[in-house]
Scaffold this motif. Structure first.
Motif, PDB file in Angstrom:
ATOM      1  N   TYR A  82       0.827  -1.202   0.000  1.00  0.00           N
ATOM      2  CA  TYR A  82       0.000   0.000   0.000  1.00  0.00           C
ATOM      3  C   TYR A  82       0.864   1.256   0.000  1.00  0.00           C
ATOM      4  O   TYR A  82       0.661   2.168  -0.805  1.00  0.00           O
ATOM      5  CB  TYR A  82      -0.935  -0.004   1.213  1.00  0.00           C
ATOM      6  CG  TYR A  82      -1.745   1.256   1.356  1.00  0.00           C
ATOM      7  CD1 TYR A  82      -2.873   1.464   0.571  1.00  0.00           C
ATOM      8  CD2 TYR A  82      -1.379   2.245   2.262  1.00  0.00           C
ATOM      9  CE1 TYR A  82      -3.619   2.624   0.690  1.00  0.00           C
ATOM     10  CE2 TYR A  82      -2.108   3.402   2.391  1.00  0.00           C
ATOM     11  CZ  TYR A  82      -3.231   3.590   1.605  1.00  0.00           C
ATOM     12  OH  TYR A  82      -3.955   4.748   1.722  1.00  0.00           O
ATOM     13  N   THR A  90       4.000   1.572  -0.805  1.00  0.00           N
ATOM     14  CA  THR A  90       4.805   1.645  -2.022  1.00  0.00           C
ATOM     15  C   THR A  90       3.980   2.185  -3.182  1.00  0.00           C
ATOM     16  O   THR A  90       4.456   3.034  -3.958  1.00  0.00           O
ATOM     17  CB  THR A  90       5.373   0.257  -2.377  1.00  0.00           C
ATOM     18  OG1 THR A  90       6.155  -0.229  -1.284  1.00  0.00           O
ATOM     19  CG2 THR A  90       6.224   0.304  -3.628  1.00  0.00           C
ATOM     20  N   ILE A  91       2.746   1.729  -3.309  1.00  0.00           N
ATOM     21  CA  ILE A  91       1.868   2.210  -4.382  1.00  0.00           C
ATOM     22  C   ILE A  91       1.554   3.690  -4.185  1.00  0.00           C
ATOM     23  O   ILE A  91       1.558   4.473  -5.136  1.00  0.00           O
ATOM     24  CB  ILE A  91       0.586   1.358  -4.452  1.00  0.00           C
ATOM     25  CG1 ILE A  91       0.927  -0.039  -4.973  1.00  0.00           C
ATOM     26  CG2 ILE A  91      -0.470   2.021  -5.320  1.00  0.00           C
ATOM     27  CD1 ILE A  91      -0.201  -1.037  -4.857  1.00  0.00           C
ATOM     28  N   LYS A  92       1.292   4.108  -2.950  1.00  0.00           N
ATOM     29  CA  LYS A  92       1.011   5.523  -2.678  1.00  0.00           C
ATOM     30  C   LYS A  92       2.233   6.384  -2.998  1.00  0.00           C
ATOM     31  O   LYS A  92       2.105   7.470  -3.574  1.00  0.00           O
ATOM     32  CB  LYS A  92       0.594   5.736  -1.218  1.00  0.00           C
ATOM     33  CG  LYS A  92      -0.800   5.267  -0.931  1.00  0.00           C
ATOM     34  CD  LYS A  92      -1.770   6.087  -1.757  1.00  0.00           C
ATOM     35  CE  LYS A  92      -3.185   5.668  -1.510  1.00  0.00           C
ATOM     36  NZ  LYS A  92      -4.139   6.404  -2.330  1.00  0.00           N
ATOM     37  N   LYS A  93       3.422   5.907  -2.639  1.00  0.00           N
ATOM     38  CA  LYS A  93       4.642   6.651  -2.937  1.00  0.00           C
ATOM     39  C   LYS A  93       4.841   6.761  -4.445  1.00  0.00           C
ATOM     40  O   LYS A  93       5.205   7.823  -4.953  1.00  0.00           O
ATOM     41  CB  LYS A  93       5.836   5.952  -2.290  1.00  0.00           C
ATOM     42  CG  LYS A  93       7.128   6.689  -2.425  1.00  0.00           C
ATOM     43  CD  LYS A  93       8.245   5.973  -1.686  1.00  0.00           C
ATOM     44  CE  LYS A  93       9.559   6.699  -1.848  1.00  0.00           C
ATOM     45  NZ  LYS A  93      10.656   6.003  -1.177  1.00  0.00           N
ATOM     46  N   GLN A  94       4.580   5.681  -5.168  1.00  0.00           N
ATOM     47  CA  GLN A  94       4.713   5.694  -6.621  1.00  0.00           C
ATOM     48  C   GLN A  94       3.716   6.668  -7.248  1.00  0.00           C
ATOM     49  O   GLN A  94       4.026   7.357  -8.217  1.00  0.00           O
ATOM     50  CB  GLN A  94       4.499   4.291  -7.183  1.00  0.00           C
ATOM     51  CG  GLN A  94       4.668   4.183  -8.674  1.00  0.00           C
ATOM     52  CD  GLN A  94       6.083   4.498  -9.123  1.00  0.00           C
ATOM     53  OE1 GLN A  94       7.034   4.219  -8.419  1.00  0.00           O
ATOM     54  NE2 GLN A  94       6.206   5.072 -10.293  1.00  0.00           N
ATOM     55  N   GLU A  95       2.520   6.747  -6.686  1.00  0.00           N
ATOM     56  CA  GLU A  95       1.507   7.683  -7.178  1.00  0.00           C
ATOM     57  C   GLU A  95       1.969   9.129  -7.012  1.00  0.00           C
ATOM     58  O   GLU A  95       1.810   9.956  -7.915  1.00  0.00           O
ATOM     59  CB  GLU A  95       0.200   7.452  -6.419  1.00  0.00           C
ATOM     60  CG  GLU A  95      -0.955   8.294  -6.877  1.00  0.00           C
ATOM     61  CD  GLU A  95      -2.202   8.012  -6.059  1.00  0.00           C
ATOM     62  OE1 GLU A  95      -2.968   8.970  -5.843  1.00  0.00           O
ATOM     63  OE2 GLU A  95      -2.404   6.863  -5.645  1.00  0.00           O
ATOM     64  N   ILE A  96       2.569   9.437  -5.875  1.00  0.00           N
ATOM     65  CA  ILE A  96       3.078  10.790  -5.624  1.00  0.00           C
ATOM     66  C   ILE A  96       4.210  11.119  -6.593  1.00  0.00           C
ATOM     67  O   ILE A  96       4.254  12.217  -7.170  1.00  0.00           O
ATOM     68  CB  ILE A  96       3.544  10.923  -4.159  1.00  0.00           C
ATOM     69  CG1 ILE A  96       2.334  10.870  -3.222  1.00  0.00           C
ATOM     70  CG2 ILE A  96       4.334  12.213  -3.943  1.00  0.00           C
ATOM     71  CD1 ILE A  96       2.684  10.715  -1.765  1.00  0.00           C
ATOM     72  N   SER A 115       4.664   9.828  -9.521  1.00  0.00           N
ATOM     73  CA  SER A 115       4.084   9.950 -10.854  1.00  0.00           C
ATOM     74  C   SER A 115       3.453  11.330 -11.049  1.00  0.00           C
ATOM     75  O   SER A 115       3.617  11.944 -12.106  1.00  0.00           O
ATOM     76  CB  SER A 115       3.043   8.857 -11.064  1.00  0.00           C
ATOM     77  OG  SER A 115       2.425   8.984 -12.314  1.00  0.00           O
ATOM     78  N   ARG A 116       2.742  11.812 -10.037  1.00  0.00           N
ATOM     79  CA  ARG A 116       2.139  13.148 -10.129  1.00  0.00           C
ATOM     80  C   ARG A 116       3.208  14.225 -10.249  1.00  0.00           C
ATOM     81  O   ARG A 116       3.067  15.175 -11.025  1.00  0.00           O
ATOM     82  CB  ARG A 116       1.264  13.420  -8.912  1.00  0.00           C
ATOM     83  CG  ARG A 116      -0.146  12.899  -9.084  1.00  0.00           C
ATOM     84  CD  ARG A 116      -1.052  13.463  -8.011  1.00  0.00           C
ATOM     85  NE  ARG A 116      -1.445  12.343  -7.177  1.00  0.00           N
ATOM     86  CZ  ARG A 116      -1.639  12.376  -5.883  1.00  0.00           C
ATOM     87  NH1 ARG A 116      -1.488  13.492  -5.224  1.00  0.00           N
ATOM     88  NH2 ARG A 116      -1.995  11.310  -5.222  1.00  0.00           N
ATOM     89  N   SER A 117       4.277  14.067  -9.492  1.00  0.00           N
ATOM     90  CA  SER A 117       5.367  15.038  -9.542  1.00  0.00           C
ATOM     91  C   SER A 117       6.033  15.039 -10.916  1.00  0.00           C
ATOM     92  O   SER A 117       6.342  16.101 -11.463  1.00  0.00           O
ATOM     93  CB  SER A 117       6.399  14.707  -8.460  1.00  0.00           C
ATOM     94  OG  SER A 117       7.492  15.576  -8.535  1.00  0.00           O
ATOM     95  N   ASN A 128       4.622  14.132 -13.747  1.00  0.00           N
ATOM     96  CA  ASN A 128       3.648  14.713 -14.668  1.00  0.00           C
ATOM     97  C   ASN A 128       3.693  16.243 -14.597  1.00  0.00           C
ATOM     98  O   ASN A 128       3.671  16.929 -15.621  1.00  0.00           O
ATOM     99  CB  ASN A 128       2.247  14.191 -14.355  1.00  0.00           C
ATOM    100  CG  ASN A 128       1.242  14.602 -15.399  1.00  0.00           C
ATOM    101  OD1 ASN A 128       1.585  14.797 -16.553  1.00  0.00           O
ATOM    102  ND2 ASN A 128      -0.005  14.730 -14.988  1.00  0.00           N
TER     103      ASN A 128
END
Length: 64
Positions: free
Chosen positions: A28, A30-36, A38-40, A42
């Motif tokens: 969980y 790790t996925i949240k960190k990857q999402e952050i 990815s947004r950065s 982008n």
């Protein structure tokens, strides 16, 4: 210290539960960190594209 079969099963299930919970929480986060990240990334690309657009407009203004 000898455990009965029932206690061994309970201990085994307890260990499996703790391992599953640990793996789930790690996944969980790790996925949240990857999402952050990815947004950065982008946002970085959006800023770079905006800078390219501004540079293109300034070049057009200079040549006119």
């Amino acid at each position: 210290m000898e455990f009965s079969v029932t206690n061994r099963v309970y201990i085994g299930f307890g260990i499996l539960f703790l391992l599953s919970a640990t793996i789930g929480m790690t996944s969980y986060y790790t996925i949240k960190k990857q999402e952050i990240i990815s947004r950065s990334l982008n946002h970085t690309y959006q800023v770079m594209n905006a800078a390219d657009d501004i540079q293109s407009l300034l070049t057009d203004m200079e040549s006119s």
